[in-house]
Design a protein around this motif. Structure first.
Motif, PDB file in Angstrom:
ATOM      1  N   PHE A 161       8.492  -3.814  42.548  1.00 33.35           N
ATOM      2  CA  PHE A 161       9.283  -2.763  41.888  1.00 33.35           C
ATOM      3  C   PHE A 161      10.269  -3.364  40.892  1.00 33.35           C
ATOM      4  O   PHE A 161      10.957  -4.341  41.188  1.00 33.35           O
TER       5      PHE A 161
ATOM      6  N   ALA B 226       7.016  -2.109  46.776  1.00 35.84           N
ATOM      7  CA  ALA B 226       8.419  -2.497  46.937  1.00 35.84           C
ATOM      8  C   ALA B 226       8.635  -3.944  46.507  1.00 35.84           C
ATOM      9  O   ALA B 226       9.693  -4.309  46.009  1.00 35.84           O
ATOM     10  N   LEU B 227       7.601  -4.785  46.686  1.00 34.59           N
ATOM     11  CA  LEU B 227       7.752  -6.197  46.303  1.00 34.59           C
ATOM     12  C   LEU B 227       7.773  -6.363  44.789  1.00 34.59           C
ATOM     13  O   LEU B 227       8.419  -7.261  44.265  1.00 34.59           O
TER      14      LEU B 227
ATOM     15  N   HIS C 159       7.139  10.728  56.339  1.00 30.04           N
ATOM     16  CA  HIS C 159       7.190  10.239  54.960  1.00 30.04           C
ATOM     17  C   HIS C 159       6.256  11.020  54.046  1.00 30.04           C
ATOM     18  O   HIS C 159       6.543  11.195  52.867  1.00 30.04           O
TER      19      HIS C 159
ATOM     20  N   VAL D  57      17.292   2.599  46.081  1.00 28.03           N
ATOM     21  CA  VAL D  57      16.335   2.613  47.189  1.00 28.03           C
ATOM     22  C   VAL D  57      15.692   3.995  47.324  1.00 28.03           C
ATOM     23  O   VAL D  57      14.559   4.135  47.758  1.00 28.03           O
ATOM     24  N   SER D  58      16.429   5.027  46.909  1.00 25.79           N
ATOM     25  CA  SER D  58      15.927   6.389  47.071  1.00 25.79           C
ATOM     26  C   SER D  58      15.010   6.817  45.938  1.00 25.79           C
ATOM     27  O   SER D  58      14.434   7.899  45.988  1.00 25.79           O
ATOM     28  N   PHE D  59      14.886   5.988  44.902  1.00 26.67           N
ATOM     29  CA  PHE D  59      14.017   6.355  43.776  1.00 26.67           C
ATOM     30  C   PHE D  59      12.558   6.380  44.240  1.00 26.67           C
ATOM     31  O   PHE D  59      12.100   5.442  44.883  1.00 26.67           O
TER      32      PHE D  59
ATOM     33  N   ARG E  81       7.229  13.046  50.692  1.00 31.60           N
ATOM     34  CA  ARG E  81       6.526  12.802  49.435  1.00 31.60           C
ATOM     35  C   ARG E  81       5.952  14.077  48.849  1.00 31.60           C
ATOM     36  O   ARG E  81       5.725  14.159  47.651  1.00 31.60           O
TER      37      ARG E  81
ATOM     38  N   ARG F  88       9.606   5.537  43.801  1.00 32.52           N
ATOM     39  CA  ARG F  88       8.508   4.700  43.314  1.00 32.52           C
ATOM     40  C   ARG F  88       8.604   3.391  44.084  1.00 32.52           C
ATOM     41  O   ARG F  88       9.670   3.006  44.544  1.00 32.52           O
ATOM     42  N   GLY F  89       7.489   2.700  44.240  1.00 34.72           N
ATOM     43  CA  GLY F  89       7.514   1.468  45.020  1.00 34.72           C
ATOM     44  C   GLY F  89       7.754   1.776  46.472  1.00 34.72           C
ATOM     45  O   GLY F  89       8.554   1.143  47.146  1.00 34.72           O
ATOM     46  N   ARG F  90       7.055   2.800  46.984  1.00 31.75           N
ATOM     47  CA  ARG F  90       7.279   3.198  48.373  1.00 31.75           C
ATOM     48  C   ARG F  90       6.354   2.497  49.352  1.00 31.75           C
ATOM     49  O   ARG F  90       6.546   2.559  50.538  1.00 31.75           O
ATOM     50  N   GLY F  91       5.338   1.830  48.817  1.00 33.16           N
ATOM     51  CA  GLY F  91       4.468   1.044  49.691  1.00 33.16           C
ATOM     52  C   GLY F  91       4.992  -0.372  49.783  1.00 33.16           C
ATOM     53  O   GLY F  91       5.908  -0.747  49.046  1.00 33.16           O
ATOM     54  N   VAL F  92       4.406  -1.161  50.683  1.00 34.01           N
ATOM     55  CA  VAL F  92       4.878  -2.526  50.881  1.00 34.01           C
ATOM     56  C   VAL F  92       4.768  -3.328  49.584  1.00 34.01           C
ATOM     57  O   VAL F  92       5.721  -3.982  49.154  1.00 34.01           O
TER      58      VAL F  92
END
Lengths: 248, 385
Positions: free
Chosen positions: A120, A117-118, A78, A106-108, A82, A110-114
């Motif tokens: 986003f 993502a919650l 990952h 989903v592929s954007f 990045r 941003r919001g790649r951490g836990v």
């Protein structure tokens, strides 16, 4: 340790051996900014393995892979993504249960951490990116279709679109036109030309007609080593390449 | 519908579904069942917490754990330790050789309260421990497994082994944990008697409220980008990894959340049933919980509750009549569900009941059939009801 270069990607002495069998054998390969390179070679030449090594899917035995003068070997997948390397798999690898829109969302990057993502939120910026990527990849009329209902060619495009969402500086495509109709191949060639304007692309392909349509520079791999490198014409007239492909 | 409402209930259908479940649990069951049966339902509802956790973990993230009983048990033991200390005041226990410690410790010649029991004298600490202890254990197990990319069947088998180890560990340390008998004879919570009819009603409604809260929290998580990533991960893990996500972080998070939810269930179990023992922690209960979720529909939060209530009601009715046959019936049920209805009761509802209702509504309105089409825009949210 190798020195810094102007290349976007500099692969030096890259070797991987599986139980003594060298699938990739002291490979050197350099890729310029905004270059579109095609790698060809017979089955088992190590083409897919090279991509696996670059993106961290397979661990190299020795050598160096430098992207923008940063060593990529040993980094988790990952983190490699990045830092700007996108990878498309041989069989289209999309989320069948999600719609085209959600696949792209989903592929954007941003919001790649836990917790990212919650929390986003799909802002208008994200919406616009999804819209423009869908148009680039001929999928603007399928945004709300689930991945499972796309044709094989459309799935290939969608995966390319998913990479475009990440805006990678290097895109690696493993057989992007496999299973496509002649018309779709033509569209894909156009697509690759368009998106290679502002990024580097590394393509593995078997279809020679397609290769000659997109390639400026071609690298021929054989038994994990580079057999030849040059323009399409040079490769065509290279005796060694002909021997390998004709099976002498 | 505003966004928060959408995030908590899903589509309009999800809102109706949640209200319907609330109606059954809050109105129908208390009015039709006597307190004995209602208390039994309350006990089953505490298993439903674990089943809801499994919907998140197994149904949505594709990670099957056969050891969720451990987290249910940890939550339960944290609650039981607090209640036991409250029940073991020096006056009540004055006939013991060491008054003021739990009776089972006295029987095991222990003369002072073990250090790890001491903080459980505090109710705030115990409450916090109910939430934190299962999550911390899940984090340790999850980090050890998922960072090393242990998954699938291997993960399921390892969690099962952990369930066995934990239940044996509790069983074998009688002086510290109450051993096989567990922690029994729990009476009051902060001086309030949990065994009275009023107490049991209150605890039943508390369980219902917490369960509905947990369902809404779960839906909020699933309706975020997190939910899409979990679904994507269960389908094509490599693609998610090569889109720049650290897959193991997401698995650890959802494993911890499921553990925390299971722990709440365990604590409510102890309050309503009045005891906890290793038989609720081991392999058998852990697998039963998976069956509850499978019967309800492993992807459906509401289905998990119905599945748990139905299987358990069936279990108590059936085992009252044919005690020996129950295990075979349970096994048969699991095979039946897996083979014939992979999406459980929720799948039956989606495939048969919903189209029929739709048709009935159309017939009622007596209009020429207009093709409105399914409201596609809600589809992704509707999926996670």
């Amino acid at each position: 340790m190798s020195s810094n270069t102007d290349y976007l990607l500099a692969i030096e002495d890259l070797t991987v051996s599986f139980d003594g069998f060298k699938a990739v054998d002291s490979l050197n390969l350099y890729l310029d900014q905004n270059e579109l390179r095609v790698i060809i070679g017979p089955n088992g030449a190590g083409k897919t393995t090279v991509l696996d090594l670059i993106c961290g899917k397979t661990r190299a035995t020795s050598g160096s892979v430098k992207f923008k003068n940063r060593e990529m070997l040993g980094m988790p997948e990952h983190s490699i993504v990045r830092s700007g390397i996108g990878r498309k798999f041989q069989t289209p690898s999309i989320y069948e249960n999600l719609t085209v829109y959600e696949n792209l969302e989903v592929s954007f990057p941003r919001g790649r951490g836990v917790f990212g993502a919650l929390t986003f939120k799909t802002t208008t910026e994200v919406e616009q990116r999804i819209q423009s990527v869908a148009e680039t990849t001929f999928l603007q009329d399928y945004l709300h279709t689930e991945g499972a209902f796309l044709s094989h060619g459309q799935k290939q495009w969608l995966e390319i679109g998913m990479l475009l969402m990440q805006e990678p500086e290097l895109m690696m495509l493993d057989e992007p036109v496999a299973g496509m109709s002649p018309a779709e191949r033509e569209q894909t060639a156009e697509l690759l030309k368009r998106i290679s304007a502002d990024r580097s692309i590394l393509v593995i392909e078997h279809d020679m007609e397609f290769v000659s349509r997109i390639a400026k520079k071609v690298t021929v791999l054989h038994l994990g080593k580079i057999l030849a490198e040059g323009s399409m014409d040079e490769i065509h007239n290279n005796q060694m390449v002909q021997d390998v492909y004709l099976g002498h | 519908m505003n966004t928060l409402q959408k995030r908590l209930f899903g589509s309009k259908e999800g809102l109706l579904g949640t209200l319907f479940l609330a109606l059954i649990l809050v109105v129908v069951l208390p009015l039709t069942l006597d307190i004995f049966r209602l208390n039994l339902m309350g006990k089953y509802l505490t298993y439903a917490f674990v089943a809801v956790g499994l919907v998140l973990l197994w149904g949505n993230a594709g990670v099957l754990s056969l050891g969720q009983g451990v987290f249910f048990g940890l939550g339960g033991y944290c609650m039981a330790m607090f209640l036991k200390l409250e029940a073991s005041d020096p006056i009540t226990t004055k006939i013991q050789s060491t008054p003021g410690i739990p009776d089972f410790m006295d029987w095991n010649q222990i003369t002072a309260l073990p250090a790890f029991w001491v903080p459980f004298k505090s109710f705030p600490f115990a409450t916090l421990a109910i939430l934190i202890v299962p999550a911390v254990i899940a984090y340790v197990v999850g980090a050890a497994m998922f960072k090393r990319r242990v998954g699938g069947v291997y993960f399921a088998v390892i969690t099962q082994a952990i369930a066995l180890i934990v239940s044996l560990g509790i069983d074998g340390n009688q002086g510290l944990t109450g051993g096989r008998n567990g922690i029994t004879d729990l009476r009051t919570l902060l001086g309030w008697d949990i065994r009275t009819t009023f107490g049991q009603y209150t605890l039943y409604f508390t369980s219902v409220a917490l369960l509905l809260g947990v369902i809404m929290l779960s839906r909020w998580v699933l309706s975020s980008k997190m939910g899409r990533i979990l679904n994507a991960m269960s389908e094509k893990e490599d693609r998610v990894r090569f889109s720049g996500y650290d897959v193991s972080d997401f698995k650890i998070f959802i494993f911890c959340l499921a553990a925390m939810i299971s722990g709440i269930g365990g604590a409510m179990f102890v309050l309503q049933v009045g005891f906890i023992s290793p038989s609720l922690v081991g392999i058998v209960p852990s697998i039963e919980m998976v069956i509850f979720a499978a019967v309800g529909g492993k992807r459906s939060l509401l289905g998990a509750v119905y599945g748990t209530l139905l299987v358990n009601t069936g279990k108590s009715l059936f085992s009252e009549t044919f005690p020996q046959l129950w295990l075979y019936a349970m096994g048969g049920l699991f095979i039946l569900v897996v083979v014939l209805m992979p999406n459980g009761l929720a799948g039956l509802w989606d495939d048969y009941a919903k189209p029929w209702l739709h048709g009935a509504k159309k017939r009622l309105m007596e209009r020429p059939p207009v093709d409105v089409g399914e409201t596609k825009s809600n589809a992704p949210l509707a999926k996670i009801i």
